[in-house]
Design a protein around this motif. Sequence first.
Motif, mmCIF file in Angstrom:
data_model
loop_
_atom_site.group_PDB
_atom_site.id
_atom_site.type_symbol
_atom_site.label_atom_id
_atom_site.label_comp_id
_atom_site.label_asym_id
_atom_site.label_seq_id
_atom_site.Cartn_x
_atom_site.Cartn_y
_atom_site.Cartn_z
ATOM 1 N N ARG A 23 46.143 48.837 -13.118
ATOM 2 C CA ARG A 23 47.110 47.747 -12.903
ATOM 3 C C ARG A 23 47.999 47.996 -11.707
ATOM 4 N NH1 ARG A 23 48.904 43.741 -11.857
ATOM 5 N NH2 ARG A 23 49.886 42.114 -13.110
ATOM 6 N N HIS A 24 48.454 49.219 -11.528
ATOM 7 C CA HIS A 24 49.453 49.504 -10.500
ATOM 8 C C HIS A 24 48.969 50.477 -9.433
ATOM 9 C CE1 HIS A 24 52.473 47.358 -12.831
ATOM 10 N NE2 HIS A 24 52.111 48.052 -13.898
ATOM 11 N N ALA A 25 47.721 50.957 -9.542
ATOM 12 C CA ALA A 25 47.163 51.898 -8.558
ATOM 13 C C ALA A 25 48.020 53.153 -8.433
ATOM 14 C CB ALA A 25 46.985 51.224 -7.201
ATOM 15 N N ILE A 26 48.590 53.599 -9.557
ATOM 16 C CA ILE A 26 49.367 54.838 -9.553
ATOM 17 C C ILE A 26 48.420 56.007 -9.309
ATOM 18 C CG2 ILE A 26 50.903 56.300 -10.896
ATOM 19 C CD1 ILE A 26 52.100 53.629 -10.169
ATOM 20 N N THR A 27 48.818 56.936 -8.462
ATOM 21 C CA THR A 27 47.947 58.055 -8.127
ATOM 22 C C THR A 27 47.802 59.000 -9.319
ATOM 23 O OG1 THR A 27 49.778 59.388 -7.291
ATOM 24 C CG2 THR A 27 48.685 57.924 -5.728
ATOM 25 N N ALA A 215 42.405 35.361 -7.480
ATOM 26 C CA ALA A 215 43.783 35.781 -7.208
ATOM 27 C C ALA A 215 44.340 36.612 -8.361
ATOM 28 C CB ALA A 215 44.663 34.553 -6.971
ATOM 29 N N HIS A 216 44.008 36.227 -9.603
ATOM 30 C CA HIS A 216 44.457 37.018 -10.747
ATOM 31 C C HIS A 216 43.810 38.409 -10.740
ATOM 32 C CE1 HIS A 216 46.836 33.902 -12.486
ATOM 33 N NE2 HIS A 216 45.830 33.085 -12.695
ATOM 34 N N LEU A 217 42.560 38.484 -10.319
ATOM 35 C CA LEU A 217 41.911 39.790 -10.206
ATOM 36 C C LEU A 217 42.604 40.657 -9.158
ATOM 37 C CD1 LEU A 217 38.116 38.788 -10.308
ATOM 38 C CD2 LEU A 217 39.312 40.160 -12.017
ATOM 39 N N LYS A 218 42.931 40.057 -8.024
ATOM 40 C CA LYS A 218 43.544 40.824 -6.938
ATOM 41 C C LYS A 218 44.987 41.208 -7.248
ATOM 42 C CE LYS A 218 40.052 40.803 -4.068
ATOM 43 N NZ LYS A 218 40.124 40.136 -2.755
ATOM 44 N N ASN A 219 45.580 40.617 -8.292
ATOM 45 C CA ASN A 219 46.917 41.040 -8.699
ATOM 46 C C ASN A 219 46.908 42.462 -9.251
ATOM 47 O OD1 ASN A 219 48.321 38.755 -7.934
ATOM 48 N ND2 ASN A 219 48.087 37.745 -9.916
ATOM 49 N N TRP A 220 45.752 42.922 -9.702
ATOM 50 C CA TRP A 220 45.614 44.310 -10.135
ATOM 51 C C TRP A 220 45.506 45.160 -8.872
ATOM 52 C CZ3 TRP A 220 44.630 45.997 -15.404
ATOM 53 C CH2 TRP A 220 44.764 44.965 -16.342
ATOM 54 N N ARG A 221 46.429 46.072 -8.708
ATOM 55 C CA ARG A 221 46.549 46.793 -7.447
ATOM 56 C C ARG A 221 45.308 47.598 -7.102
ATOM 57 N NH1 ARG A 221 51.650 47.760 -5.487
ATOM 58 N NH2 ARG A 221 50.513 48.708 -3.742
ATOM 59 N N ALA A 222 44.537 47.982 -8.111
ATOM 60 C CA ALA A 222 43.328 48.755 -7.833
ATOM 61 C C ALA A 222 42.318 47.945 -7.028
ATOM 62 C CB ALA A 222 42.697 49.227 -9.138
#
Length: 258
Positions: A23-27, A215-222
């Motif tokens: 969701r947030h592309a946290i490392t 667009a909803h898919l791209k809202n996921w930062r990954a």
Amino acid sequence: MGTGAKHRLVFVDRLLATLVHLRHAITHDVLACWFGVDRSTITRAIGEVRPLLAERGCTASPGVRLRTLAEVVDHLGGKTGIIDGTEIRVRRPAVGRKDRDTFISGKSRQNAVKTMVVTDADGRVLFCSPTRPGSCADITHARQLGLVKLLADGPTVEVLADAGYQGLGAQTGGRVVTPPHRKFKKNAPDWYEEMYERQRKAHSSRRIRVEHGIAHLKNWRALARHLGRREHISHTVQAVAVLLSHQQTADLIPARQV
């Protein structure tokens, strides 16, 4: 059974770490600090959970999951579906790799991979295909997935697509509907320009829901930009599609009950 290294994270924590990462592309380093484990533990946990999510399939309705393109076509029997290709930026392959140029997109001129997204007429995500290098054309990708044969031999389905799929209509008996071809390239009469724009806008307004789904898919930062290994991007895309489709279906249940 019972041999090998023991997990320091229970399954719920492994699942939570994977969801936060998608969701947030946290490392992995930050997640390791949050959970109080080593970075390699987070990497192993995400590597185990992400394929499990991808294999669950998109939720079409409560209790109904679609895992393959054939199941999607059967589900859409007698209804309207919308397809479109979308690109996800990836890191450039290392110097000297023979397939380095295949990831360069002809549209964006950047290193990317491409996936085909299928939604219903309301824009709910039903399927995301495995990724292909960015140089692959939309229509070529659809053919490689077997969409032509599935539509030609399967139930009656109307599939809306953009100009990148022109040519599939003749191969599928008119089941793929694309914008009208432009008959006059130069010095077109005014009446034709007006008719062409009206037809093009009418088609675009019908298929705009797939753009909303993407667009909803791209809202996921990954998926905004993939910074990990390219061999994991297919599982990442499909895992996000599974989670998004489940959320979209869950959001509809209270409205129907009211």
